[in-house]
Design a protein around this motif. Structure first.
Motif, PDB file in Angstrom:
ATOM      1  N   ASP A 109      -3.025   1.935  14.300  1.00  0.00           N
ATOM      2  CA  ASP A 109      -3.926   3.065  14.532  1.00  0.00           C
ATOM      3  C   ASP A 109      -5.385   2.613  14.595  1.00  0.00           C
ATOM      4  OD1 ASP A 109      -1.874   4.803  14.621  1.00  0.00           O
ATOM      5  OD2 ASP A 109      -2.081   5.534  12.567  1.00  0.00           O
TER       6      ASP A 109
ATOM      7  N   ASP B 116      -8.761  -1.474   3.437  1.00  0.00           N
ATOM      8  CA  ASP B 116      -8.383  -0.156   2.913  1.00  0.00           C
ATOM      9  C   ASP B 116      -6.925   0.179   3.204  1.00  0.00           C
ATOM     10  OD1 ASP B 116     -10.681   0.453   1.683  1.00  0.00           O
ATOM     11  OD2 ASP B 116     -11.474   1.796   3.230  1.00  0.00           O
ATOM     12  N   VAL B 117      -6.419  -0.330   4.332  1.00  0.00           N
ATOM     13  CA  VAL B 117      -5.027  -0.056   4.671  1.00  0.00           C
ATOM     14  C   VAL B 117      -4.115  -0.539   3.551  1.00  0.00           C
ATOM     15  CG1 VAL B 117      -3.169  -0.696   6.267  1.00  0.00           C
ATOM     16  CG2 VAL B 117      -5.448  -0.136   7.156  1.00  0.00           C
ATOM     17  N   PHE B 118      -4.483  -1.667   2.955  1.00  0.00           N
ATOM     18  CA  PHE B 118      -3.606  -2.298   1.966  1.00  0.00           C
ATOM     19  C   PHE B 118      -3.981  -1.920   0.536  1.00  0.00           C
ATOM     20  CE2 PHE B 118      -3.619  -4.910   5.775  1.00  0.00           C
ATOM     21  CZ  PHE B 118      -2.266  -5.039   6.010  1.00  0.00           C
ATOM     22  N   ILE B 119      -4.746  -0.840   0.374  1.00  0.00           N
ATOM     23  CA  ILE B 119      -5.333  -0.532  -0.923  1.00  0.00           C
ATOM     24  C   ILE B 119      -4.288  -0.387  -2.035  1.00  0.00           C
ATOM     25  CG2 ILE B 119      -5.491   1.916  -0.315  1.00  0.00           C
ATOM     26  CD1 ILE B 119      -8.107   1.938  -2.004  1.00  0.00           C
ATOM     27  N   PHE B 120      -3.112   0.217  -1.725  1.00  0.00           N
ATOM     28  CA  PHE B 120      -2.119   0.434  -2.775  1.00  0.00           C
ATOM     29  C   PHE B 120      -1.349  -0.834  -3.131  1.00  0.00           C
ATOM     30  CE2 PHE B 120      -1.667   5.110  -1.345  1.00  0.00           C
ATOM     31  CZ  PHE B 120      -2.830   5.426  -2.019  1.00  0.00           C
ATOM     32  N   VAL B 121      -1.386  -1.821  -2.271  1.00  0.00           N
ATOM     33  CA  VAL B 121      -0.553  -3.004  -2.513  1.00  0.00           C
ATOM     34  C   VAL B 121      -1.369  -4.274  -2.702  1.00  0.00           C
ATOM     35  CG1 VAL B 121       1.413  -2.050  -1.257  1.00  0.00           C
ATOM     36  CG2 VAL B 121      -0.264  -3.420  -0.030  1.00  0.00           C
TER      37      VAL B 121
ATOM     38  N   THR C  14       3.436   4.211  -6.560  1.00  0.00           N
ATOM     39  CA  THR C  14       3.209   3.480  -5.316  1.00  0.00           C
ATOM     40  C   THR C  14       1.729   3.502  -4.940  1.00  0.00           C
ATOM     41  OG1 THR C  14       5.328   4.403  -4.646  1.00  0.00           O
ATOM     42  CG2 THR C  14       4.080   3.234  -2.965  1.00  0.00           C
ATOM     43  N   GLY C  15       1.110   4.666  -5.118  1.00  0.00           N
ATOM     44  CA  GLY C  15      -0.291   4.796  -4.733  1.00  0.00           C
ATOM     45  C   GLY C  15      -0.919   5.941  -5.486  1.00  0.00           C
ATOM     46  N   TRP C  16      -2.129   6.265  -5.119  1.00  0.00           N
ATOM     47  CA  TRP C  16      -2.821   7.329  -5.837  1.00  0.00           C
ATOM     48  C   TRP C  16      -3.784   8.044  -4.904  1.00  0.00           C
ATOM     49  CZ3 TRP C  16      -3.418   2.126  -6.597  1.00  0.00           C
ATOM     50  CH2 TRP C  16      -4.631   1.577  -6.135  1.00  0.00           C
TER      51      TRP C  16
ATOM     52  N   GLU D 114      -0.285   1.756  10.378  1.00  0.00           N
ATOM     53  CA  GLU D 114      -1.669   2.158  10.167  1.00  0.00           C
ATOM     54  C   GLU D 114      -2.622   1.161  10.819  1.00  0.00           C
ATOM     55  OE1 GLU D 114      -2.264   3.299   6.079  1.00  0.00           O
ATOM     56  OE2 GLU D 114      -4.416   3.571   6.440  1.00  0.00           O
TER      57      GLU D 114
ATOM     58  N   PRO E  33       4.862   1.435   7.180  1.00  0.00           N
ATOM     59  CA  PRO E  33       3.766   2.377   7.485  1.00  0.00           C
ATOM     60  C   PRO E  33       2.407   1.688   7.494  1.00  0.00           C
ATOM     61  CG  PRO E  33       5.230   3.337   5.849  1.00  0.00           C
ATOM     62  CD  PRO E  33       5.655   1.908   6.035  1.00  0.00           C
ATOM     63  N   LEU E  34       2.286   0.606   6.705  1.00  0.00           N
ATOM     64  CA  LEU E  34       1.003  -0.095   6.675  1.00  0.00           C
ATOM     65  C   LEU E  34       0.730  -0.772   8.018  1.00  0.00           C
ATOM     66  CD1 LEU E  34       1.172  -1.660   3.114  1.00  0.00           C
ATOM     67  CD2 LEU E  34       0.224   0.534   3.831  1.00  0.00           C
TER      68      LEU E  34
ATOM     69  N   LYS F  73       0.806   9.457   4.736  1.00  0.00           N
ATOM     70  CA  LYS F  73       1.210   8.706   5.922  1.00  0.00           C
ATOM     71  C   LYS F  73       1.280   7.209   5.605  1.00  0.00           C
ATOM     72  CE  LYS F  73       0.376   8.669  10.824  1.00  0.00           C
ATOM     73  NZ  LYS F  73      -0.649   7.921  11.490  1.00  0.00           N
ATOM     74  N   LYS F  74       0.356   6.760   4.783  1.00  0.00           N
ATOM     75  CA  LYS F  74       0.313   5.335   4.428  1.00  0.00           C
ATOM     76  C   LYS F  74       1.583   4.943   3.680  1.00  0.00           C
ATOM     77  CE  LYS F  74      -3.654   3.722   2.608  1.00  0.00           C
ATOM     78  NZ  LYS F  74      -4.156   2.735   3.559  1.00  0.00           N
TER      79      LYS F  74
ATOM     80  N   LYS G 189       0.343   2.243 -11.931  1.00  0.00           N
ATOM     81  CA  LYS G 189       0.944   1.224 -11.088  1.00  0.00           C
ATOM     82  C   LYS G 189       2.024   0.483 -11.899  1.00  0.00           C
ATOM     83  CE  LYS G 189       0.449  -0.798  -6.999  1.00  0.00           C
ATOM     84  NZ  LYS G 189       0.971  -0.216  -5.800  1.00  0.00           N
TER      85      LYS G 189
ATOM     86  N   ILE H 126       4.750   6.935   3.432  1.00  0.00           N
ATOM     87  CA  ILE H 126       6.069   7.188   4.038  1.00  0.00           C
ATOM     88  C   ILE H 126       6.013   7.284   5.562  1.00  0.00           C
ATOM     89  CG2 ILE H 126       7.114   8.256   2.014  1.00  0.00           C
ATOM     90  CD1 ILE H 126       6.555  10.987   3.272  1.00  0.00           C
ATOM     91  N   GLY H 127       4.860   7.085   6.150  1.00  0.00           N
ATOM     92  CA  GLY H 127       4.765   7.034   7.607  1.00  0.00           C
ATOM     93  C   GLY H 127       4.846   8.385   8.265  1.00  0.00           C
TER      94      GLY H 127
END
Lengths: 682, 121
Positions: free
Chosen positions: A164, A207-212, B100-102, A161, A157-158, B117-118, B95, B120-121
């Motif tokens: 996009d 920002d796209v990679f913010i969680f990882v 996975t995220g917040w 994104e 999904p990243l 979306k980020k 984490k 699970i798409g």
């Protein structure tokens, strides 16, 4: 003309164009103060005027423009904000430069404005501004950690994104993938290189990679230099190979990518990823080059006019050829004549197409007009334009300026109410004037509408009665009533302002549009607004006509007004008892006989033809001896001596070399009907 | 039906917002009122994503995340925590527990959809 004069006149022409561009840019900036492209455009225009001005001896222009240029250079550098004051000064400056070029500038005004500009540029405080929004090229290298999946993260999904955000090219890097027996299916061994073309900045990508971001190696680099596109250099810049490896590979004169992978200096995936980047960079560069080469050439309008004249002559000559070929009846000649006809037709369309210019070029001056009017009237008015790309013949366009100015002025002055009045009526304090153009069949429609007060039928009626344009007891429909505003000397404005309302208005508009073979319509709803609609022919040079014969003479009626043709027998005339009315499918249509109107001798044939025309919603018949057929009519203007002949708009030359006069049907009908009314009242 | 999302929150109004926004975007939303309720529904709901609050009675968000990760069937299920604090410490803790995220409350519908979306798409 001396050489210096020639240069000067070229410069004046160029400067006029630059000034127009400057004005368009300034007005655009007023609504989008952050548009850096626009700032650049305005700056470039000023810069060129300044530079060329000095070269061709317009030192005053050059000196003055220097002040404006300085101001906009500061805007470019982020030291000066785009404010209404600055735009107002620049617009006034633009007018002054034009006056200087024409030699009519007031030196005092120049000095005053220069001082104001200087004060603004020196007193200003630096500002912070938004980053540019042009597309930028980024290299994104994403190498997730092996345990990426363990907290439910999914890299796909990243990547989606990223797509996009802009045009992304993704190359998977599989070098870390172990042999199958050593592979842990719960681990991530992949990496991705992405070349991304986006209008967003590096922050948006991050920002796209913010969680990882703690679970990956992420590099985001802007590819600033699109000129550099050699694979080896890209690999070095990315840090994938050392420069000396590239040098060694180049020395052996093989394809560098294959060579570097072959020697094990770098893996295949990384070379492929670099190649993808190379491709994108090349495309970006080529797209930029295309913009540069896709230029046009300039041709003076006079040359175009003479080209269209020549094409007109050619069309006439070709008509003669076709006629002669038909008479001689030689198959070879006929085939040549047919080919000529086809080519002449294409050439005509192409030549007329050259004269078509998008109407948007005139729209920009109206933006300025509305802005100035709103300021002087103390109203808030927006001009919205639509259909700027609609094309119209150059000559039509030239004659359209004044009527449009008139109507727009009327809308601003009489139509749109003041802010207080609007608020009282429950409307937004800002009024809107909408200028729209679109093509409809073989005509172009231009609409000027406003959301103002609309026409007041009662005021129009009172005025019309007062002016003797309407009988006191008449009860015309609103539609007919609105048509009265086009009568000479009609104006309902209570106070004559310096904007409009001297009573020389709509009749001039009407006449100008009639002169272009067009029509004017009005729609209005009291309190909601009004719309004035011009319906104009696409071109004036060549029209579709209906060729008719009266005695020995031929006449052309513009096809645009012809509705149908019916027969008129002696018996019909007798049955009408002297009334000149023809019964067309149960409806009585008044007619006039061209033979009588033009005083042509000779006997009327037993069966005549009535060509029914439609003008301003009324049907009117023109009686002729016979209808010859459709004719591509090249319009020739009549000589000076014949200008005043009413009811004729020009002439054309027929295939056999004879001249046919083109009937100006609306004028003829108007003259005929007013004559009738007089006859009745006598 | 779209991907299933398990929305865990003790506030009915937050759950309602999540259901309306995500349901409107085509996701199938299953609600749970706290961590314990969520664990009870986990197997039958088999969600593609768990959206959970942190501070809840019975079983709080962090413990819920640890329990979900301990279940082999849901080791890789994305978990997004909904938090009122945007401080790094809380995020790091979540984490570390396996989130996975917040997403930070209050959020707009667009923000919620972007985060989902980020992940699970």
């Amino acid at each position: 003309m001396t050489r210096a004069e020639t240069f000067a006149s070229t410069f004046r022409e160029e400067a006029a164009e630059l000034l127009a561009e400057m004005e368009t840019g300034l007005l655009e900036l007023e609504s989008h103060p952050d548009d850096l492209d626009c700032v650049d455009r305005v700056f470039r225009a000023m810069h060129t005027v300044k530079g060329s001005g000095a070269m061709f001896g317009f030192d005053d222009v050059s000196r003055f423009t220097h002040g404006m240029e300085t101001a906009f250079d500061k805007v470019r550098g982020g030291e000066l904000a785009v404010t209404p004051t600055l735009i107002g000064l620049a617009l006034r400056g633009k007018d002054l430069v034009r006056a200087m070029l024409a030699g009519t500038a007031d030196p005092e005004a120049v000095a005053r404005l220069s001082a104001e500009l200087l004060a603004l540029t020196t007193a200003s405080a630096p500002i912070v501004r938004a980053p540019p929004r042009a597309a930028r090229l980024f290299r994104v290298r994403f190498r997730p950690a092996v345990d990426l999946f363990r907290d439910g993260s999914n890299p796909l999904p990243l990547l989606a994104e990223l797509r996009d955000l802009g045009d992304a090219r993704v190359t998977a890097i599989t070098t870390a993938l172990p042999p199958l027996e050593e592979m842990d299916p719960e681990s991530c061994y992949f990496g991705w290189d992405v070349v991304l073309e986006t209008e967003r900045g590096a922050e948006a990508i991050r920002d796209v990679f913010i969680f990882v971001e703690d679970q990956c190696e992420l590099r985001i680099e802007e590819i600033a230099d699109v000129a550099q596109a050699r694979l080896g250099e890209i690999l070095v810049e990315r840090g994938d190979v050392r420069p000396e490896d590239v040098a060694a590979a180049l020395a052996s004169q093989q394809r560098i990518g294959a060579l570097l992978t072959g020697t094990g200096v770098v893996c295949r995936d990384l070379v492929e990823s670099a190649a993808a980047e190379q491709k994108v960079v090349r495309q970006v560069r080529e797209a930029a080059a295309e913009v540069e080469t896709n230029t046009s050439i300039r041709v003076s309008a006079a040359r175009l006019d003479s080209l269209v004249d020549l094409v007109g002559e050619l069309v006439i000559a070709q008509a003669r050829l076709s006629q002669t070929a038909g008479r001689i009846d030689n198959p070879d000649l006929v085939s040549i004549a047919e080919e000529m006809e086809r080519l002449a037709g294409e050439l005509r369309d192409n030549a007329l197409d050259l004269r078509m210019i998008p109407i948007g070029s005139t729209f920009s001056r109206f933006k300025r007009l509305v802005r100035d009017l709103a300021t002087s009237l103390g109203k808030e008015i927006d001009l919205v334009t639509d259909g700027a790309e609609t094309e119209l013949d150059k000559t039509v366009m030239e004659h359209l300026g004044d009527p449009l100015v008139h109507v727009i002025r009327n809308s601003c002055d009489h139509g749109i109410e003041g802010p207080a009045e609007r608020a009282a009526a429950g409307k937004a304090p800002r009024g809107t004037v909408r200028l729209a153009a679109y093509q409809s069949g073989s005509s172009v429609v231009i609409e000027i509408s406003d959301d103002g007060a609309g026409l007041d039928p009662n005021a129009i009626r009172a005025k019309a009665v007062e002016r003797g344009l309407l009988a006191p007891d008449a009860t015309p429909s609103d539609r007919d009533l609105f048509q009265l505003i086009f009568k000479p000397g009609f104006s309902t404005a209570k106070v004559v302002s310096n904007v409009s309302g001297r009573g020389v208005g709509m009749d001039v508009v009407k006449r100008a549009i009639d002169g272009l073979r067009g029509a004017v319509e009005v729609e209005s709803v009291r309190g909601v607004g009004m719309t004035i609609r011009f319906r104009l022919p696409l071109t004036l040079a060549i029209i579709d006509g209906l060729l008719v014969g009266v005695g020995e003479s031929s006449y052309v009626l513009p096809m645009s007004v012809v509705e149908e043709c019916v027969e008129l027998t002696r018996e019909d005339v007798r049955n009408a008892h002297g009334n000149r009315l023809a019964a067309v499918r149960g409806e009585l249509v008044p007619y006039l006989t061209l033979r009588d109107w033009y005083g042509i001798d000779g006997a009327r044939p037993d069966i005549e033809q009535v060509v029914i025309t439609g003008v301003e919603g009324n049907r009117f018949g023109l009686v002729v001896d016979g209808v010859i057929g459709q004719h591509q009519t090249v319009i020739k203007t009549l000589g000076r001596f014949y200008r005043k002949v009413e009811g004729l708009s020009g002439a054309t030359i027929l295939g056999d070399g004879t001249v046919a006069l083109i009937v100006d049907v609306p004028t003829l009908v108007r003259a005929a009907t007013s004559g009738q009314q007089e006859a009745v009242s006598c | 039906m779209g991907k299933r999302i398990l929305a865990v929150d003790d506030s009915a109004s937050i759950r309602q917002v999540e259901r309306l926004v995500l349901g409107g975007a085509g996701y199938d939303v299953v609600e749970a009122v706290d961590g314990r309720d969520a664990l009870a529904r986990l197997a039958s709901a088999a969600p593609a994503l768990i959206l959970t609050d942190l501070n809840m009675p019975n079983l709080n968000g962090l413990d819920l995340i640890r329990s979900v990760r301990a279940n082999p069937a849901f080791r890789f299920t994305p978990i997004v925590m909904v938090t009122t604090e945007s401080n790094d410490e809380k995020k790091q803790a979540a984490k570390a527990a396996g989130a996975t995220g917040w997403i930070v409350k209050p959020f707009t519908p667009d923000q919620l959809l972007a985060v989902v979306k980020k992940v699970i798409g």
